[in-house]
Design an enzyme around this catalytic site. Sequence first.
Site, PDB file in Angstrom:
ATOM      1  CG  ASP A  80      39.490 -19.352  48.223  1.00 39.69           C
ATOM      2  OD1 ASP A  80      40.566 -19.562  49.010  1.00 39.69           O
ATOM      3  OD2 ASP A  80      38.701 -20.266  48.244  1.00 39.69           O
ATOM      4  CG  ASP A  81      44.025 -20.078  48.052  1.00 37.72           C
ATOM      5  OD1 ASP A  81      43.541 -19.796  49.207  1.00 37.72           O
ATOM      6  OD2 ASP A  81      44.200 -21.403  47.694  1.00 37.72           O
ATOM      7  CB  CYS A 131      40.230 -21.799  53.229  1.00 37.89           C
ATOM      8  SG  CYS A 131      41.012 -21.765  51.674  1.00 37.89           S
ATOM      9  CG  HIS A 172      36.024 -23.853  53.880  1.00 41.90           C
ATOM     10  ND1 HIS A 172      37.379 -23.542  53.605  1.00 41.90           N
ATOM     11  CD2 HIS A 172      36.110 -25.144  53.980  1.00 41.90           C
ATOM     12  CE1 HIS A 172      38.101 -24.664  53.752  1.00 41.90           C
ATOM     13  NE2 HIS A 172      37.142 -25.710  53.883  1.00 41.90           N
ATOM     14  CG  ASP A 175      41.036 -17.379  51.793  1.00 42.07           C
ATOM     15  OD1 ASP A 175      41.685 -16.976  50.878  1.00 42.07           O
ATOM     16  OD2 ASP A 175      40.590 -18.407  51.944  1.00 42.07           O
ATOM     17  CG  ASN A 176      44.861 -18.400  51.987  1.00 43.28           C
ATOM     18  OD1 ASN A 176      43.573 -18.738  52.392  1.00 43.28           O
ATOM     19  ND2 ASN A 176      45.159 -18.389  50.702  1.00 43.28           N
TER      20      ASN A 176
HETATM   21 CA    CA Z   1      42.098 -19.625  50.671  1.00 43.66          CA
END
Ligand code: CA
Length: 456
Positions: free
Chosen positions: A36-37, A76, A134, A278-279
Amino acid sequence: MKIHIILCTFLTLVTVQAAETVKPSQRPNVLVIVADDLGYSDVGFQGSKDIPTPHLDRLAATSVRCTNGYVSHPFCSPTRAGIMTGRYQHRFGHENNPVWLPEDTKQGLPLNQITLPELMQKAGYTTGAVGKWHLGAHPQFHPMKRGFAEYFGVLGGGHIYFPNDKGGAEYTIPLNRNGVDEPQKKYLTEQFGDEANAFIQRHAAQEKPWLLYLAFNAPHTPLQAPESWLEKLTSITDKSRRTYAAMVCALDAAVGQVLDQLETTKQRQNTLIFFISDNGGPNLAGKSGTNFTDNSPLRGAKGMVYEGGIRVPFLVSWPEKLQPGTYDQPVTSLDILPTAVTLAGGEIPQDRIIDGVNLIPFLSKEKSSAPHDTLFWRTHGPKGNHAIRQGNWKLVQLIGGKAQLYDLSTDVGESKDLAAEKPEMVTQLTSAIEEWGKGTVPPVFESPKEIKRPLK
Ligand code: CA
């Protein structure tokens, strides 16, 4: 002679046992690991110099590393909606992050969408999810209502990392095991690693292959890391960067545990593993005022449709069938669903457009064409920010701005705008975006707050 016969018998037994262990004819397990990130350059296999990630590098060494690997959104929840459906999430209005509101029946992955775990279950797979969900707070959106037979994790968009840390409402909800609240026991990344291990061990001896969706919330903020990792990273002087790096190291260690468990249970050869973020890394200044994630050499960050928001570390590993190496054609997280479902012998839905493709023939070099002619990105609705990639051409159209055109083959950092020199290409790509937009709908819910994104 007698010894020889005994030896031969022994060898035969060993051979038979090995064959049973490898099970070449069996359908592969599928493990989808999502960070994540995570910054584009913040793992060893992407060139990081200051964050040691030996286990992810070990995974990369047995993977096809997709150098032009994308996610379908620069933040996300929509990316996760794309993974779960194999479709541009804009087709069903999931273009924003859902607010944490358990009574809200609108904010979550729309119920008319068919999900990856549902398709895998139909194909006879055991399905489990560990980590960040999420995709909606209302009980109707719970992972176990969307195709996962087992779940352990955090249902919101993020979480505190240590038990009893302070945080906002969404980030301090109890953990959830199969629909039941459970208190947090330890550093969250380690706990997710433990749970993934347990899942892999639990299902190792069963006939059914499995799908495990392992979605770490690390290294997303809040910046909270175990002292044991911080002590090893004193060479990083920026405190925020050091904490973020320690969170990446904890994630790396958890992935290492999972790889070990796959090896111990002799499932590694026939498990297809995806690893992505995810990004892109967010553009967040730490205490020193400098950004603590590194997306170099890409331009931009989380929330943006420049490469820094959407191009991510992207590994595909399947030792039994895929030769390790690199793959340079554009691929997308939307490809996970058709790849997994095809290998599972399942059925890809025919009543709707699935935008992803089965990547295996491309990654195995059986097919030399590109998996995708064109890829699209959009944030903030039909009149929002857009990007399109066709071959090496990338067009970026931001709200209120002029179209920008980049040649990614020579300018991966999107620094030289060629729009004025190539007006015909701008026209072609602009009309492709318009055409694609006709198959999309406006967002069905808005993000609870604006993503910080400097529009430069
Ligand atoms: Ca993210």
